[in-house]
Design a protein around this motif. Structure first.
Motif, mmCIF file in Angstrom:
data_model
loop_
_atom_site.group_PDB
_atom_site.id
_atom_site.type_symbol
_atom_site.label_atom_id
_atom_site.label_comp_id
_atom_site.label_asym_id
_atom_site.label_seq_id
_atom_site.Cartn_x
_atom_site.Cartn_y
_atom_site.Cartn_z
ATOM 1 N N VAL A 59 0.837 -1.207 0.000
ATOM 2 C CA VAL A 59 0.000 0.000 0.000
ATOM 3 C C VAL A 59 0.866 1.249 0.000
ATOM 4 O O VAL A 59 0.599 2.213 -0.727
ATOM 5 N N LEU A 60 1.930 1.237 0.806
ATOM 6 C CA LEU A 60 2.826 2.393 0.836
ATOM 7 C C LEU A 60 3.507 2.585 -0.515
ATOM 8 O O LEU A 60 3.679 3.723 -0.986
ATOM 9 N N SER A 61 3.851 1.486 -1.181
ATOM 10 C CA SER A 61 4.489 1.577 -2.500
ATOM 11 C C SER A 61 3.518 2.099 -3.553
ATOM 12 O O SER A 61 3.900 2.871 -4.442
ATOM 13 N N LEU A 62 2.253 1.684 -3.456
ATOM 14 C CA LEU A 62 1.260 2.097 -4.451
ATOM 15 C C LEU A 62 0.822 3.548 -4.271
ATOM 16 O O LEU A 62 0.462 4.218 -5.236
ATOM 17 N N THR A 63 0.827 4.032 -3.020
ATOM 18 C CA THR A 63 0.240 5.349 -2.738
ATOM 19 C C THR A 63 1.238 6.357 -2.187
ATOM 20 O O THR A 63 1.021 7.564 -2.332
ATOM 21 N N GLY A 64 2.312 5.888 -1.518
ATOM 22 C CA GLY A 64 3.246 6.794 -0.871
ATOM 23 C C GLY A 64 2.666 7.518 0.332
ATOM 24 O O GLY A 64 3.191 8.549 0.750
ATOM 25 N N SER A 65 1.607 6.968 0.925
ATOM 26 C CA SER A 65 0.896 7.670 1.993
ATOM 27 C C SER A 65 0.736 6.794 3.228
ATOM 28 O O SER A 65 0.231 5.667 3.144
ATOM 29 N N ALA A 66 1.110 7.317 4.402
ATOM 30 C CA ALA A 66 0.853 6.624 5.664
ATOM 31 C C ALA A 66 -0.639 6.578 5.955
ATOM 32 O O ALA A 66 -1.140 5.642 6.584
ATOM 33 N N SER A 67 -1.372 7.595 5.482
ATOM 34 C CA SER A 67 -2.826 7.579 5.678
ATOM 35 C C SER A 67 -3.474 6.406 4.948
ATOM 36 O O SER A 67 -4.439 5.813 5.443
ATOM 37 N N ALA A 68 -2.959 6.052 3.780
ATOM 38 C CA ALA A 68 -3.507 4.913 3.042
ATOM 39 C C ALA A 68 -3.265 3.607 3.787
ATOM 40 O O ALA A 68 -4.120 2.715 3.798
ATOM 41 N N VAL A 69 -2.100 3.492 4.436
ATOM 42 C CA VAL A 69 -1.850 2.323 5.286
ATOM 43 C C VAL A 69 -2.862 2.294 6.423
ATOM 44 O O VAL A 69 -3.423 1.246 6.765
ATOM 45 N N GLY A 70 -3.140 3.466 6.991
ATOM 46 C CA GLY A 70 -4.141 3.548 8.055
ATOM 47 C C GLY A 70 -5.519 3.151 7.587
ATOM 48 O O GLY A 70 -6.276 2.479 8.307
ATOM 49 N N ILE A 71 -5.888 3.544 6.365
ATOM 50 C CA ILE A 71 -7.200 3.165 5.819
ATOM 51 C C ILE A 71 -7.290 1.650 5.651
ATOM 52 O O ILE A 71 -8.319 1.036 5.939
ATOM 53 N N THR A 72 -6.210 1.034 5.171
ATOM 54 C CA THR A 72 -6.198 -0.426 5.000
ATOM 55 C C THR A 72 -6.427 -1.125 6.334
ATOM 56 O O THR A 72 -7.242 -2.054 6.439
ATOM 57 N N MET A 370 -13.744 -6.700 19.994
ATOM 58 C CA MET A 370 -14.372 -5.609 19.251
ATOM 59 C C MET A 370 -13.826 -4.265 19.729
ATOM 60 O O MET A 370 -13.527 -3.372 18.929
ATOM 61 N N VAL A 371 -13.675 -4.123 21.031
ATOM 62 C CA VAL A 371 -13.163 -2.875 21.579
ATOM 63 C C VAL A 371 -11.667 -2.733 21.304
ATOM 64 O O VAL A 371 -11.187 -1.656 20.936
ATOM 65 N N PHE A 372 -10.913 -3.850 21.452
ATOM 66 C CA PHE A 372 -9.469 -3.803 21.255
ATOM 67 C C PHE A 372 -9.098 -3.497 19.810
ATOM 68 O O PHE A 372 -8.214 -2.679 19.540
ATOM 69 N N THR A 373 -9.763 -4.161 18.865
ATOM 70 C CA THR A 373 -9.423 -3.965 17.452
ATOM 71 C C THR A 373 -10.430 -3.091 16.720
ATOM 72 O O THR A 373 -10.096 -2.504 15.699
ATOM 73 N N GLY A 374 -11.665 -2.998 17.264
ATOM 74 C CA GLY A 374 -12.700 -2.243 16.558
ATOM 75 C C GLY A 374 -12.504 -0.750 16.591
ATOM 76 O O GLY A 374 -13.077 -0.026 15.775
ATOM 77 N N GLY A 375 -11.690 -0.263 17.555
ATOM 78 C CA GLY A 375 -11.400 1.168 17.563
ATOM 79 C C GLY A 375 -10.438 1.583 16.473
ATOM 80 O O GLY A 375 -10.306 2.775 16.176
ATOM 81 N N THR A 376 -9.775 0.605 15.855
ATOM 82 C CA THR A 376 -8.795 0.903 14.811
ATOM 83 C C THR A 376 -9.383 1.672 13.630
ATOM 84 O O THR A 376 -8.702 2.552 13.089
ATOM 85 N N PRO A 377 -10.635 1.395 13.173
ATOM 86 C CA PRO A 377 -11.179 2.207 12.083
ATOM 87 C C PRO A 377 -11.230 3.693 12.392
ATOM 88 O O PRO A 377 -11.217 4.520 11.478
ATOM 89 N N PHE A 378 -11.302 4.053 13.675
ATOM 90 C CA PHE A 378 -11.243 5.460 14.048
ATOM 91 C C PHE A 378 -9.806 5.894 14.330
ATOM 92 O O PHE A 378 -9.367 6.952 13.887
ATOM 93 N N ALA A 380 -6.773 4.435 13.460
ATOM 94 C CA ALA A 380 -5.749 4.339 12.420
ATOM 95 C C ALA A 380 -5.778 5.527 11.444
ATOM 96 O O ALA A 380 -4.722 6.122 11.177
ATOM 97 N N PRO A 381 -6.937 5.922 10.890
ATOM 98 C CA PRO A 381 -6.921 7.098 10.015
ATOM 99 C C PRO A 381 -6.512 8.373 10.749
ATOM 100 O O PRO A 381 -5.800 9.222 10.192
#
Length: 445
Positions: A59-72, A370-378, A380-381
Motif C-alpha cells: 500500500v505504501l508503495s502504491l500510494t506513498g501515503s501513511a494515511s492509506a496504510v491507516g485506511i487499510t 471488538m473494543v481492542f481492534t474495533g477502535g482501529t477504524p477510528f 488508524a486514520p
C-alpha cells in the motif's frame, strides 16, 4: 439449557488424568488437542505476519501515503466494530471446531486471491482495501471462536497458561514472518508473501481435523434465543473487573497499537530505509513480545494492578521512543515496547476470560476483541493523519500519551470500585506508591 451435540461436544471432561496438571511455562502443551492447535497456529501466524508486512509495504508503495496504510488497517478492523458482538453469539451457540474449519479456510482463500492479483501485476490499492475488509468479516467469527475454543481443549486449570502460550505462539511467528517477508519483498515482490499466507492455513485445518473430540472439556453452549446481545452487554456492565479492563484495551488498541503506520513512516521518512529495515523493527518488537508472553505463561495469576502498571509503562516507552535520536536506539526500544504491550494484552485477555461465566465467554470475548481492534477504524486514520501532518515522531508520541493517560484513569476507576485509594509515602527509606483500603492510614514518613 442446551449443551450441544455432535462430534465437537463431549459428554464429560476426559477422564485420563483427574489430577490437575502442575503449572509450568509449557504445561498446556501436554494436552494433545491443544498441541495440534498450537502447531497449526504457529504456521498460519507466520503467514499472517508475512502478509501484514507485505500488505503495508504494498500500500505504501502504491500510494506513498501513511494515511492509506491507516485506511487499510481500518477496513480490516471495521467489521469487528460493526458486527463483533454477533460473532460472539455464534461462538457461544455453535460447535467451535466446525466453525474454525470454515473460518480458517476462508482466511486462506483471501491470501491466495491477493497473491494471484499481485503476481499477475493487476493489483490496485482498492483490491488491497477489499481483501482487508473481507478478511475482517471472517475474523468477526474466527476470533471469539478461537479464543474460547482454548477452554474446551485445556480446561479451566490450564486456561491462563494456554492463553499466554497462544500469545507466545503468535509472537514467535512474528519473529520469523516479518524477516522472511522483508527478504521476499526485496527479492521477488509481495505476491509470494501473500501466497505463503494463503497456503499456511492448511496447517491449522489439518490440526483441527486430527483432534480427538472425546477429549474436549465439556462447555455448555448457549441456546438460541432473543436478546442475547443485550444480555452480554448487561453482564459486562455489571462487573467492574470486566468493564474497566475492556475500556483500557480499547484505548490502547485504538491509539497505542498503530505500529504499521508509525514504523512504516519512520522507515520511509526518518531513516530513509527499505522493507528489510521495516521487517527488522517488527522482528525486534516481536522478540520483546515473545519474552513478555513467556513470562506471562510462567506467572500463576493475572492481577489487574499488573495490567494497569504495564499499560502505563507501555505508553511512557512509546513517548520516549518517539524522540530517539538515532536508528539503533529507536530499534532497541522496540524490545521493551513489545514486552509491555504483550503483557497488557495477555493479562487483560486471561483476567477477562477467567472472570466470565463459560456460557457468556463468547460474547464477552467478542466485546473484548471488538473494543481492542474495533477502535482501529477510528484510530488508524486519525493517527495516520497526525503522522502525515506533524511527522512520525509527534504521531508516535501522541499515541503513547493517550495510552498512558487512559491507563492511569482506569487504574483510579478500578481502585474506586474496589474501595481503594492511592497512598504515597516512604517504606524503609524508599518512596512507595500503592493502593490501600480507604480505611487504612498512609504509611508514616
Amino acid at each position: 439449557m442446551s449443551t450441544g451435540s455432535g462430534a465437537d461436544s463431549a459428554p464429560a471432561p476426559p477422564a485420563t488424568d483427574p489430577t490437575p496438571v502442575k503449572q509450568t511455562m509449557f504445561s498446556s502443551l501436554r494436552v494433545r488437542n491443544y498441541r495440534l492447535f498450537a502447531i497449526g497456529q504457529v504456521v498460519s501466524n507466520t503467514g499472517t505476519w508475512m502478509q501484514r508486512i507485505a500488505q503495508d509495504w504494498l500500500v505504501l508503495s502504491l500510494t506513498g501515503s501513511a494515511s492509506a496504510v491507516g485506511i487499510t488497517i481500518a477496513l480490516q478492523f471495521l467489521p469487528m466494530l460493526l458486527f463483533g458482538l454477533y460473532g460472539g453469539v455464534l461462538a457461544d451457540r455453535l460447535p467451535k471446531r466446525r466453525l474454525l474449519l470454515a473460518t480458517q479456510a476462508a482466511m486462506g482463500a483471501t491470501g491466495v486471491a491477493l497473491a494471484v492479483l499481485t503476481l499477475s501485476g493487476q493489483v490496485q490499492v482498492w483490491h488491497v482495501y477489499l481483501t482487508a475488509f473481507l478478511l475482517g468479516l471472517v475474523t468477526v467469527v474466527d476470533n471469539p471462536a478461537r479464543q474460547t475454543f482454548v477452554a474446551e481443549m485445556v480446561g479451566p486449570d490450564q486456561l491462563r497458561n494456554a492463553v499466554s502460550l497462544n500469545s507466545a505462539n503468535f509472537q514467535s511467528a512474528r519473529l520469523v514472518g516479518p524477516a522472511v517477508a522483508g527478504v521476499l519483498i526485496t527479492a521477488v515482490g509481495s505476491g509470494y508473501a501473500f501466497l505463503f499466507n494463503g497456503l499456511s492455513f492448511l496447517a491449522p485445518i489439518a490440526g483441527l481435523l486430527l483432534m480427538r473430540p472425546a477429549e474436549f472439556h465439556r462447555i455448555d453452549r448457549a441456546p438460541r434465543g432473543k436478546g442475547q446481545l443485550r444480555e452480554g452487554l448487561r453482564y459486562v456492565a455489571g462487573k467492574p473487573e470486566l468493564i474497566w479492563p475492556i475500556v483500557l484495551v480499547g484505548f490502547i488498541g485504538t491509539f497505542g497499537f498503530n505500529f504499521p503506520i508509525w514504523l512504516a513512516a519512520f522507515v520511509d521518512d526518518v531513516f530513509h530505509a527499505d522493507a528489510g529495515t521495516y521487517g527488522l523493527l517488527n522482528t525486534l518488537m516481536a522478540a520483546g513480545s515473545l519474552a513478555g508472553a513467556l513470562l506471562a505463561a510462567r506467572r500463576g495469576s493475572s492481577r489487574l494492578r499488573m495490567l494497569v502498571g504495564a499499560a502505563i509503562l507501555f505508553g511512557f516507552l512509546e513517548v520516549v521512543t518517539a524522540f530517539a535520536p538515532t536508528f539503533w536506539i529507536f530499534a532497541l526500544m522496540m524490545v521493551p515496547i513489545g514486552m509491555f504491550g504483550l503483557t497488557v494484552n495477555v493479562t487483560a485477555n486471561s483476567s477477562v476470560q477467567l472472570a466470565t461465566d463459560p456460557l457468556m465467554r463468547g460474547r464477552v470475548m467478542s466485546l473484548f476483541m471488538m473494543v481492542f481492534t474495533g477502535g482501529t477504524p477510528f484510530g488508524a486514520p486519525l493517527v495516520g493523519w497526525v503522522t502525515d501532518t506533524y511527522g512520525p515522531r509527534i504521531g508516535f508520541a501522541a499515541g503513547g500519551a493517550v495510552a498512558m493517560l487512559a491507563a492511569a484513569a482506569v487504574g483510579l476507576m478500578l481502585a474506586r470500585a474496589g474501595g481503594l485509594r492511592l497512598s504515597v509515602g516512604w517504606h524503609h527509606g524508599h518512596p512507595q506508591v500503592r493502593f490501600v483500603p480507604r480505611a487504612e492510614l498512609a504509611p508514616a514518613a
